[in-house]
Enzyme design. Sequence first.
Site, mmCIF file in Angstrom:
data_model
loop_
_atom_site.group_PDB
_atom_site.id
_atom_site.type_symbol
_atom_site.label_atom_id
_atom_site.label_comp_id
_atom_site.label_asym_id
_atom_site.label_seq_id
_atom_site.Cartn_x
_atom_site.Cartn_y
_atom_site.Cartn_z
ATOM 1 C CE1 TYR A 41 -3.222 -4.862 0.147
ATOM 2 C CE2 TYR A 41 -1.990 -2.771 -0.157
ATOM 3 C CZ TYR A 41 -2.426 -4.092 -0.794
ATOM 4 O OH TYR A 41 -2.189 -4.046 -2.079
ATOM 5 N N GLY A 42 -5.338 -0.669 2.242
ATOM 6 C CA GLY A 42 -5.182 0.641 1.352
ATOM 7 C C GLY A 42 -6.775 1.104 1.252
ATOM 8 C CB SER A 43 -9.016 2.426 -0.971
ATOM 9 O OG SER A 43 -9.150 1.253 -1.993
ATOM 10 C CB VAL A 75 -11.143 -9.920 1.978
ATOM 11 C CG1 VAL A 75 -12.123 -9.042 2.660
ATOM 12 C CG2 VAL A 75 -10.100 -8.830 1.017
ATOM 13 C CG PHE A 76 -5.220 -7.849 5.619
ATOM 14 C CD1 PHE A 76 -5.112 -7.724 6.898
ATOM 15 C CD2 PHE A 76 -4.120 -7.293 4.721
ATOM 16 C CE1 PHE A 76 -4.248 -6.768 7.643
ATOM 17 C CE2 PHE A 76 -3.137 -6.336 5.472
ATOM 18 C CZ PHE A 76 -3.305 -6.215 6.787
ATOM 19 C CD GLU A 95 -8.823 -3.252 -4.857
ATOM 20 O OE1 GLU A 95 -7.582 -3.130 -4.998
ATOM 21 O OE2 GLU A 95 -9.450 -2.518 -4.015
HETATM 22 C C1 SIN Z 1 -6.338 -2.676 -0.665
HETATM 23 O O1 SIN Z 1 -7.156 -1.783 -0.162
HETATM 24 O O2 SIN Z 1 -6.324 -3.709 0.313
HETATM 25 C C2 SIN Z 1 -5.947 -2.820 -1.814
HETATM 26 C C3 SIN Z 1 -5.406 -1.389 -2.335
HETATM 27 C C4 SIN Z 1 -6.452 -0.317 -2.586
HETATM 28 O O3 SIN Z 1 -7.269 -0.693 -3.122
HETATM 29 O O4 SIN Z 1 -6.224 0.802 -2.327
#
Ligand code: SIN
Length: 171
Positions: A8-10, A5-6, A81
Amino acid sequence: MTDWVFGYGSLIYKVDFPYLEREPAQIDGWARRFWQGSHDHRGTPGSPGRVVTLVPAEGRRCRGMAYRVEHEVFEHLDHREKNGYERHRVVMELLESGQSVPGTLYVAGRDNPAYLGPAEADDMAEHIFAARGPSGENLDYLLRLADALRDIGDEDEHVFDLERRVKALLG
Ligand code: SIN
């Protein structure tokens, strides 16, 4: 069975799930943007926060963190999510081992009900400065993400510009 799993945010800095391996990674053709509303983490339905999603961007690269997880972990991630994000298949480049692996990411498309879309940078910064929700202050989400991106050597001007604006509001 496992999958990558990639994040990119939290998902880069708040790791509340078990994983088997973790490596900084990047994907081609996407850019990170604070264009998604958050009703359940960094805001409320009446006063949503602003969090990141990905938008298609030819020639761009987005850096994040890849985790190899057991399939069961997706139940937890789908719940975390759930406010507009959907699973999407990508190929990610793992930056330490140099491998390219298929995997999953969560993207919030422009047709989801919580989508906010672009706004003036100052307006976005003020919005982030003011919002809070069950997972905490929206500005904490931004500041932690900016720190996490520096840690993995990313230079995301969209995020760093918002960070500078929010810090100016903090005084
Ligand atoms: C992520 O982190 O990949 C999705 C967005 C988030 O949960 O901030």
